[in-house]
Design a protein around this motif. Structure first.
Motif, PDB file in Angstrom:
ATOM      1  N   ARG A 177       3.969   0.662   2.689  1.00 22.03           N
ATOM      2  CA  ARG A 177       3.999  -0.389   3.717  1.00 22.03           C
ATOM      3  C   ARG A 177       3.645  -1.711   3.069  1.00 22.03           C
ATOM      4  O   ARG A 177       2.909  -1.764   2.082  1.00 22.03           O
ATOM      5  CB  ARG A 177       2.989  -0.105   4.829  1.00 22.03           C
ATOM      6  N   LEU A 178       4.165  -2.780   3.635  1.00 21.95           N
ATOM      7  CA  LEU A 178       3.771  -4.144   3.265  1.00 21.95           C
ATOM      8  C   LEU A 178       2.994  -4.678   4.457  1.00 21.95           C
ATOM      9  O   LEU A 178       3.558  -4.847   5.540  1.00 21.95           O
ATOM     10  CB  LEU A 178       5.007  -5.002   2.969  1.00 21.95           C
ATOM     11  N   GLU A 189       5.997   4.466 -10.857  1.00 20.48           N
ATOM     12  CA  GLU A 189       5.779   5.008  -9.510  1.00 20.48           C
ATOM     13  C   GLU A 189       6.506   4.255  -8.406  1.00 20.48           C
ATOM     14  O   GLU A 189       6.884   4.844  -7.398  1.00 20.48           O
ATOM     15  CB  GLU A 189       4.281   5.023  -9.172  1.00 20.48           C
ATOM     16  N   ILE A 190       6.659   2.940  -8.585  1.00 19.76           N
ATOM     17  CA  ILE A 190       7.180   2.108  -7.497  1.00 19.76           C
ATOM     18  C   ILE A 190       8.514   1.440  -7.863  1.00 19.76           C
ATOM     19  O   ILE A 190       9.226   0.951  -7.007  1.00 19.76           O
ATOM     20  CB  ILE A 190       6.142   1.015  -7.094  1.00 19.76           C
ATOM     21  N   VAL A 237       0.863  -1.181   0.000  1.00 22.36           N
ATOM     22  CA  VAL A 237       0.000   0.000   0.000  1.00 22.36           C
ATOM     23  C   VAL A 237       0.903   1.235   0.000  1.00 22.36           C
ATOM     24  O   VAL A 237       2.026   1.191   0.497  1.00 22.36           O
ATOM     25  CB  VAL A 237      -0.971   0.033   1.207  1.00 22.36           C
ATOM     26  N   THR A 238       0.392   2.329  -0.586  1.00 22.97           N
ATOM     27  CA  THR A 238       1.198   3.546  -0.679  1.00 22.97           C
ATOM     28  C   THR A 238       0.419   4.731  -0.130  1.00 22.97           C
ATOM     29  O   THR A 238      -0.808   4.782  -0.215  1.00 22.97           O
ATOM     30  CB  THR A 238       1.599   3.838  -2.145  1.00 22.97           C
ATOM     31  N   GLN A 239       1.167   5.692   0.425  1.00 25.06           N
ATOM     32  CA  GLN A 239       0.555   6.901   0.960  1.00 25.06           C
ATOM     33  C   GLN A 239       0.832   8.063   0.004  1.00 25.06           C
ATOM     34  O   GLN A 239       1.974   8.300  -0.379  1.00 25.06           O
ATOM     35  CB  GLN A 239       1.114   7.232   2.345  1.00 25.06           C
ATOM     36  N   ARG A 240      -0.229   8.769  -0.364  1.00 25.54           N
ATOM     37  CA  ARG A 240      -0.091   9.909  -1.264  1.00 25.54           C
ATOM     38  C   ARG A 240       0.735  10.999  -0.588  1.00 25.54           C
ATOM     39  O   ARG A 240       0.655  11.182   0.621  1.00 25.54           O
ATOM     40  CB  ARG A 240      -1.480  10.441  -1.645  1.00 25.54           C
ATOM     41  N   PHE A 294      -4.042   1.935  -3.145  1.00 24.67           N
ATOM     42  CA  PHE A 294      -3.319   0.928  -3.901  1.00 24.67           C
ATOM     43  C   PHE A 294      -2.690   1.672  -5.070  1.00 24.67           C
ATOM     44  O   PHE A 294      -3.363   2.457  -5.732  1.00 24.67           O
ATOM     45  CB  PHE A 294      -4.268  -0.177  -4.375  1.00 24.67           C
ATOM     46  N   PRO A 295      -1.397   1.480  -5.320  1.00 24.50           N
ATOM     47  CA  PRO A 295      -0.719   2.277  -6.344  1.00 24.50           C
ATOM     48  C   PRO A 295      -1.257   2.011  -7.746  1.00 24.50           C
ATOM     49  O   PRO A 295      -1.752   0.931  -8.041  1.00 24.50           O
ATOM     50  CB  PRO A 295       0.739   1.835  -6.214  1.00 24.50           C
TER      51      PRO A 295
END
Length: 128
Positions: free
Chosen positions: A100-101, A54-55, A17-20, A32-33
């Motif tokens: 985070r995972l 992005e990742i 999961v990703t934080q804007r 979710f990216p």
């Protein structure tokens, strides 16, 4: 209506999961990216490209989930979710402030972007 793909990426039994970032719309919300569908691009090509940009990782798509449509007032989003598995690469965030995972049960603890909430709920039901 903005068409946006996103990926629920599994690293074994953990979910990415990703934080804007503070500079993005919906600052500091979790998601979710993924990203916007461009031109004649297929949905799968889009999500693979966006995750790489992005990742910085490669993923394999396993399955498409049902779309999530949300009206933010000033814009509408159609979120097109895919489940995928991590294949290769080292996570390097290009736009997001954090990642985070997490275990499945930890997903409900985050402050999610509204369009992502139905996808989180669907995942939690699938896990039961």
């Amino acid at each position: 209506m903005i068409n946006v793909t996103c990926a629920i990426v599994y690293f074994d039994d953990k979910i990415l999961v990703t934080q804007r970032s503070e500079k993005m719309k919906l600052p500091l919300k979790w998601e979710f990216p993924g990203g916007k569908l461009e031109g004649n691009e297929s949905e799968i090509d889009c999500i693979k490209r966006e995750i790489k940009e992005e990742i910085n990782i490669e993923i394999d798509i396993v399955k498409k989930l049902s779309d999530s449509i949300f009206d933010y007032g000033t814009f509408q989003i159609k979120l097109i979710p895919f489940i995928g598995n991590y294949v290769s690469g080292t996570i390097k965030l290009a736009e997001h402030s954090e990642y985070r995972l997490l275990d499945m049960f930890e997903l409900s603890n985050l402050d999610w972007a509204e369009a992502d909430k139905p996808i989180v709920e669907k995942l939690l039901k699938l896990a039961l």
